[in-house]
Design an enzyme around this catalytic site. Structure first.
Site, PDB file in Angstrom:
ATOM      1  N   ASP A 101     -17.036   9.452  67.760  1.00 32.06           N
ATOM      2  CA  ASP A 101     -17.178   9.673  66.315  1.00 32.06           C
ATOM      3  C   ASP A 101     -18.465  10.457  66.045  1.00 32.06           C
ATOM      4  O   ASP A 101     -19.393  10.446  66.863  1.00 32.06           O
ATOM      5  CB  ASP A 101     -17.283   8.327  65.578  1.00 32.06           C
ATOM      6  CG  ASP A 101     -16.039   7.476  65.771  1.00 32.06           C
ATOM      7  OD1 ASP A 101     -14.969   8.053  66.029  1.00 32.06           O
ATOM      8  OD2 ASP A 101     -16.163   6.240  65.667  1.00 32.06           O
TER       9      ASP A 101
HETATM   10  N1  URA Z   1     -15.218   3.468  69.530  1.00 29.39           N
HETATM   11  C1  URA Z   1     -15.592   3.796  68.284  1.00 29.39           C
HETATM   12  O1  URA Z   1     -15.404   3.032  67.356  1.00 29.39           O
HETATM   13  N2  URA Z   1     -16.200   4.975  68.106  1.00 29.39           N
HETATM   14  C2  URA Z   1     -16.481   5.844  69.090  1.00 29.39           C
HETATM   15  O2  URA Z   1     -17.059   6.900  68.843  1.00 29.39           O
HETATM   16  C3  URA Z   1     -16.069   5.490  70.390  1.00 29.39           C
HETATM   17  C4  URA Z   1     -15.434   4.295  70.591  1.00 29.39           C
END
Ligand code: URA
Length: 229
Positions: A101
């Site tokens: 993310d």
């Molecule tokens: N899980 C998440 O919630 N976000 C990420 O970026 C990676 C794994």
């Protein structure tokens, strides 16, 4: 591999440019003019463009330390693309093996070898990813056991696969998972009534992050071999 991909790997052409040349009948595979860009070819085939023999560049395998507020995409979105930090030719041919993310930092693996990245992403390969997680509330005693048995994420049909929790302190843990569902770590903690306030990936399979934020490097042979190339 697909013929258009083979051409991109052997030249500086984009997929669109390769397709145009193919449609013009300028590509010959084993003495036959081929105009369909999806044709499967092998590196041993004799492939020419305008009479020049094409030889694909070796695949590239890269580790990047993703900074906060960057996107794991080939183009800028609400934040700049991670690829802005990688100053090499033909970055558009590269893809990310397991996105993070925008507000997650840490280890990202980047390659142009689809088979290699498949071994990282495919859930049946059980590739372990280790995240350092900072939490809003102190971790409850039963969370390790819940994660080990699998939790139900909203909108998912099945429970999460067994995950390992290591407690660093009341509000900081290491979580090891083998899947990569959308927002998986954040949703896992939401499912037990907590909230992730910072998330950082530090390891994928046998590859550990060992560079500073915003930096990248090519992987060593032993690291590439972790995922079978
Ligand atoms: N899980 C998440 O919630 N976000 C990420 O970026 C990676 C794994």
């Amino acid at each position: 591999m697909r013929l258009d991909k083979f051409i991109c790997k052997s030249t500086d052409l984009s997929r669109t440019e390769a397709t145009i040349l193919l449609r013009e009948g300028r590509v010959i595979v084993n003495d036959e003019v081929i105009t369909n860009e999806a044709t499967q070819v092998h590196e041993n085939n004799s492939i020419t463009l305008d009479g020049q023999v094409l030889t694909p560049r070796p695949s590239r395998y890269i580790m990047m330390h993703k900074p906060l507020n960057t996107v794991c995409s080939n183009v800028d979105d609400s934040y700049p693309s991670l690829f802005r930090y990688i100053d090499i030719d033909n970055v558009s041919n590269l893809h990310i093996a397991g996105r993070l993310d925008a507000d997650t930092t840490g280890l990202v693996l980047i390659t142009d070898d689809g088979r290699w990245s498949f071994n990282i992403i495919r859930p049946t390969k059980q590739c372990e990813k280790v995240y350092r997680v900072s939490l809003r509330d102190p971790i409850a005693d039963d969370v390790a056991s819940k994660f080990e048995h699998g939790v139900q994420l909203q909108g998912e049909k099945s429970l999460t696969l067994p995950a390992k929790l290591h407690i660093v302190n009341a509000k900081e843990v290491l979580l090891t998972i083998t899947e990569g569902k959308f927002h998986q770590v954040k949703r896992m903690f939401a499912s037990v009534g907590n909230r992730v306030v910072a998330l950082h990936r530090q390891k994928i399979g046998g590859i550990s992050l060992d560079i500073e934020i915003g930096q990248w490097r090519y992987l060593r042979d032993d690291e590439i071999k972790c995922f079978g190339s």
